[in-house]
Scaffold this motif. Structure first.
Motif, mmCIF file in Angstrom:
data_model
loop_
_atom_site.group_PDB
_atom_site.id
_atom_site.type_symbol
_atom_site.label_atom_id
_atom_site.label_comp_id
_atom_site.label_asym_id
_atom_site.label_seq_id
_atom_site.Cartn_x
_atom_site.Cartn_y
_atom_site.Cartn_z
ATOM 1 N N THR A 21 -114.202 36.593 -29.327
ATOM 2 C CA THR A 21 -115.646 36.463 -29.546
ATOM 3 C C THR A 21 -116.419 36.608 -28.243
ATOM 4 N N LEU A 22 -115.949 35.956 -27.187
ATOM 5 C CA LEU A 22 -116.665 35.997 -25.907
ATOM 6 C C LEU A 22 -116.638 37.397 -25.295
ATOM 7 N N THR A 23 -115.477 38.035 -25.307
ATOM 8 C CA THR A 23 -115.387 39.372 -24.702
ATOM 9 C C THR A 23 -116.238 40.386 -25.469
ATOM 10 N N ASN A 24 -116.245 40.285 -26.786
ATOM 11 C CA ASN A 24 -117.091 41.200 -27.575
ATOM 12 C C ASN A 24 -118.566 40.953 -27.300
ATOM 13 N N ALA A 25 -118.945 39.676 -27.168
ATOM 14 C CA ALA A 25 -120.353 39.361 -26.900
ATOM 15 C C ALA A 25 -120.775 39.874 -25.527
ATOM 16 N N ILE A 26 -119.899 39.748 -24.524
ATOM 17 C CA ILE A 26 -120.233 40.238 -23.170
ATOM 18 C C ILE A 26 -120.359 41.757 -23.193
ATOM 19 N N SER A 27 -119.428 42.425 -23.870
ATOM 20 C CA SER A 27 -119.463 43.889 -23.909
ATOM 21 C C SER A 27 -120.708 44.401 -24.632
ATOM 22 N N ALA A 28 -121.134 43.689 -25.673
ATOM 23 C CA ALA A 28 -122.287 44.140 -26.458
ATOM 24 C C ALA A 28 -123.600 43.628 -25.900
ATOM 25 N N GLY A 29 -123.564 42.811 -24.835
ATOM 26 C CA GLY A 29 -124.792 42.264 -24.268
ATOM 27 C C GLY A 29 -125.459 41.247 -25.173
ATOM 28 N N ARG A 30 -124.667 40.489 -25.936
ATOM 29 C CA ARG A 30 -125.224 39.526 -26.888
ATOM 30 C C ARG A 30 -124.821 38.088 -26.532
ATOM 31 N N PRO A 62 -122.418 42.058 -16.053
ATOM 32 C CA PRO A 62 -121.423 41.200 -16.732
ATOM 33 C C PRO A 62 -120.302 42.047 -17.345
ATOM 34 N N THR A 63 -119.094 41.569 -17.228
ATOM 35 C CA THR A 63 -117.928 42.309 -17.703
ATOM 36 C C THR A 63 -116.900 41.352 -18.299
ATOM 37 N N PRO A 64 -116.199 41.763 -19.367
ATOM 38 C CA PRO A 64 -115.169 40.888 -19.942
ATOM 39 C C PRO A 64 -113.923 40.781 -19.068
ATOM 40 N N ASP A 65 -113.833 41.632 -18.026
ATOM 41 C CA ASP A 65 -112.674 41.597 -17.129
ATOM 42 C C ASP A 65 -113.151 41.390 -15.696
ATOM 43 N N PRO A 66 -113.405 40.128 -15.266
ATOM 44 C CA PRO A 66 -113.864 39.891 -13.887
ATOM 45 C C PRO A 66 -112.835 40.355 -12.875
ATOM 46 N N CYS A 67 -113.308 40.847 -11.755
ATOM 47 C CA CYS A 67 -112.412 41.471 -10.779
ATOM 48 C C CYS A 67 -111.630 40.461 -9.948
ATOM 49 N N ASN A 68 -112.146 39.226 -9.788
ATOM 50 C CA ASN A 68 -111.522 38.192 -8.954
ATOM 51 C C ASN A 68 -111.404 38.626 -7.484
ATOM 52 N N VAL A 69 -112.183 39.656 -7.094
ATOM 53 C CA VAL A 69 -112.141 40.157 -5.721
ATOM 54 C C VAL A 69 -113.492 39.992 -5.034
ATOM 55 N N CYS A 70 -114.557 40.181 -5.786
ATOM 56 C CA CYS A 70 -115.903 40.109 -5.197
ATOM 57 C C CYS A 70 -116.186 38.679 -4.734
ATOM 58 N N SER A 71 -117.225 38.515 -3.945
ATOM 59 C CA SER A 71 -117.548 37.202 -3.370
ATOM 60 C C SER A 71 -117.882 36.180 -4.449
ATOM 61 N N SER A 72 -118.578 36.622 -5.482
ATOM 62 C CA SER A 72 -118.951 35.688 -6.550
ATOM 63 C C SER A 72 -117.717 35.156 -7.260
ATOM 64 N N CYS A 73 -116.773 36.047 -7.604
ATOM 65 C CA CYS A 73 -115.544 35.624 -8.302
ATOM 66 C C CYS A 73 -114.733 34.687 -7.415
ATOM 67 N N ARG A 74 -114.618 35.023 -6.103
ATOM 68 C CA ARG A 74 -113.817 34.193 -5.209
ATOM 69 C C ARG A 74 -114.452 32.815 -5.014
ATOM 70 N N GLU A 75 -115.790 32.754 -4.952
ATOM 71 C CA GLU A 75 -116.461 31.466 -4.794
ATOM 72 C C GLU A 75 -116.289 30.585 -6.044
ATOM 73 N N ILE A 76 -116.387 31.194 -7.220
ATOM 74 C CA ILE A 76 -116.209 30.413 -8.455
ATOM 75 C C ILE A 76 -114.778 29.916 -8.548
ATOM 76 N N THR A 77 -113.816 30.753 -8.164
ATOM 77 C CA THR A 77 -112.414 30.329 -8.191
ATOM 78 C C THR A 77 -112.185 29.161 -7.237
ATOM 79 N N ALA A 78 -112.817 29.201 -6.096
ATOM 80 C CA ALA A 78 -112.653 28.139 -5.102
ATOM 81 C C ALA A 78 -113.518 26.920 -5.397
ATOM 82 N N GLY A 79 -114.450 27.034 -6.343
ATOM 83 C CA GLY A 79 -115.317 25.919 -6.683
ATOM 84 C C GLY A 79 -116.470 25.728 -5.721
ATOM 85 N N SER A 80 -116.844 26.769 -4.967
ATOM 86 C CA SER A 80 -117.910 26.646 -3.969
ATOM 87 C C SER A 80 -119.089 27.560 -4.254
#
Length: 546
Positions: A21-30, A62-80
């Protein structure tokens, strides 16, 4: 649990209905502005919330497959991450803190697309705090997104629930947790038996976090090689072998062995109440396996235990297994509330030995019928010249008709008109009623108060004393046909039968009594009642009108 926390939607274990449900909603912009994740502990609510935050704020986003490489993804992973706020609802539950949160909503994100608020255990907020959120949840700024997580959604006000899109997380199946822990053990270079992993998953109760915490404890204690005995000792888990030993002793009827098993479990420090609960579940699993209906879906056990149950219950009826399960389930409260659970446990198990295996009613009726036929048809051996011994039926049928005078030894059988004149009408009618009673007890009950009024060479008249209901029942086509056949066989010729009635005068409520008599007679004429009277050689004592 923290080291192997899923970082993408694909890594989440057994929550496909939510991930899809979440991935379909992100892909469809809903994607909606407020989401509620509810479900048992350790099933992935906070993990999915963090992945969703990365998916919405990813550089590709927004994408259903986050890259985990960009600064935003790395900060969220680290909790900062400065634009993703994780708030504990238990410690930030006052209305002042929610008002402060509302004040911060007006500011745009620092360098992300969305300002995301993840409130864990949101049910802990006060009523005033929830009320402060109402307007904001209904019409939040376009750059704000709320993600709530809770284990008790029933404590959240309906006004909040109606403003959120709700997703319910499910308990993770034991098989899925076992496979996930096996994968982690391989990565960590730890050898651990599959049986032990299944035991750990079972102890976790559907929580992946609990399962990984127990696995971490085992790895820390045992090192690179783990045995099943070590797992049982470290975690204090009962060996499943105890369940099979108890059920085997019950099937054998071995009371001393059973009491010894319970005493040994008690000496090892096992909780008697928990052991009893495990035994109730084991009895339920044996019954389901014996019934053979959706076993793979209804019984969550490894293959080797299923095979062992099938071998153990071979030859045991489903009815007896149901008796065991019923007794254990009914006495569960007794054991749970007992001051001495061990003694209560032993008392229940001793009761099991007093429960004899019951036969199904169909099998019982078939055995009775076979026994009756064998006794009637088997001719006893006799010496040459000796009279044959009388064959006594196993169940003596009760006469429900009134007793009539016995037939005299010199009474002649019916034949011609002259023979008919010499026959005692009462004794002849009594013999006919005996035959009718064997063929149809219901018809015999209607003829109970009747007499043979007249008898000629070609006809006979039956007078029925009682109400009109008895007369109507006798005159039914089926009953008249049977009566004509019995009379014809007895006299050797067909005779015309006339049924007349002599109503007994009643009181002022005669009609009411007639209705009650009709209802009683309908009950007596029911096929099940007639079968029960015949099978068990019984008699009707009374019929009560409710």
């Amino acid at each position: 649990a923290r080291k192997y926390r899923p970082q993408t939607f694909a890594e989440v274990v057994q929550q496909d209905h939510i991930i899809r449900t979440l991935t379909n909603a992100i892909s469809a912009g809903r994607m909606v502005h407020a989401i509620l994740f509810s479900g048992p502990r350790g099933t992935g609510k906070t993990t999915v919330a963090r992945i969703l935050a990365k998916a919405m704020n990813c550089g590709k986003g927004p994408t259903p497959d986050p890259c985990n490489v960009c600064s935003s993804c790395r900060e969220i992973t680290a909790g900062s991450a400065v634009d993703v706020y994780e708030i504990d609802g238990a410690s930030n539950n006052s209305v002042d803190q929610i008002r402060e949160l509302r004040e911060n909503l007006r500011y745009m994100p620092a360098h992300s697309q969305y300002k995301i608020y993840i409130i864990d255990e949101v049910h802990m907020l006060s009523i005033a705090a929830f009320n402060a959120l109402l307007k904001t949840l209904e019409e939040p700024p376009a750059h704000v997104m709320f993600i709530f997580a809770t284990t008790e959604p029933q404590k959240i006000p309906v006004t909040i629930l109606s403003r959120c899109q709700r997703h319910d997380f499910r308990r993770i199946p034991i098989e899925s947790m076992t496979q996930h822990m096996e994968m982690i053990s391989t990565k960590e270079g730890i050898r651990i038996p599959s049986e032990s992993l299944w035991m750990i998953a079972r102890e976790a109760g559907g929580s992946m976090r609990d399962a990984l915490s127990l696995l971490d404890q085992v790895m820390a204690c045992c090192g690179a090689s783990v045995t099943h005995e070590q797992v049982l000792e470290i975690l204090g888990i009962m060996d499943r072998k105890i369940m099979f030993d108890i059920s085997e002793a019950v099937f054998r009827g071995d009371v001393p062995a059973l009491l010894e098993i319970i005493d040994d479990a008690y000496d090892k420090g096992h909780d008697m109440k928990r052991l009893y609960a495990e035994l109730v579940e084991h009895a339920r699993n044996m019954l389901i396996v014996r019934m053979g209906v959706n076993v793979d879906k209804l019984v969550d056990l490894p293959a080797h235990e299923l095979e062992r149950i099938k071998a153990q219950i071979e030859g045991v009826s489903a009815l007896f297994l149901n008796q065991i399960f019923d007794l254990l389930f009914r006495e569960e409260v007794t054991v749970k509330l007992a001051a001495q659970p061990k003694l209560a446990f032993e008392m229940v198990l001793i009761k099991l030995f007093q429960t004899q295996p019951a036969l199904p009613i169909e099998e019982l009726i078939a055995k009775l019928d076979a026994l009756q036929k064998s006794v009637y048809t088997a001719a006893p051996q006799k010496a040459e010249g000796a009279p044959a011994a009388p064959v006594t039926p196993p169940f003596k049928k009760k006469r429900i008709v009134s007793e009539l005078p016995a037939v005299a030894e010199e009474t002649k059988p019916f034949g011609t008109g002259s023979d008919a004149e010499t026959l005692d009408l009462g004794s002849a009618w009594g013999k006919i009623l005996d035959i009718v009673s064997d063929e149809s007890p219901a018809l015999a009950s209607n003829l109970a108060n009747s007499v043979l009024k007249t008898l000629t060479d070609g006809a006979l008249e039956i007078e029925v004393n009682g109400n009109g209901f008895n007369i109507n029942m006798i005159k039914r086509k089926k009953n008249m046909a049977m009566l004509c056949k019995v009379v014809g066989d007895y006299f050797g010729k067909d005779k015309k039968i006339t049924v007349t009635g002599r109503l007994i005068p009643g009181s002022h409520n005669h009609e009411k009594k007639d209705m009650e008599n009709r209802q009683k007679q309908e009950a007596l004429n029911h096929p099940l009642v007639a079968d029960a009277i015949e099978i068990f050689s019984g008699k009707v004592i009374d019929v009560k009108i409710r």
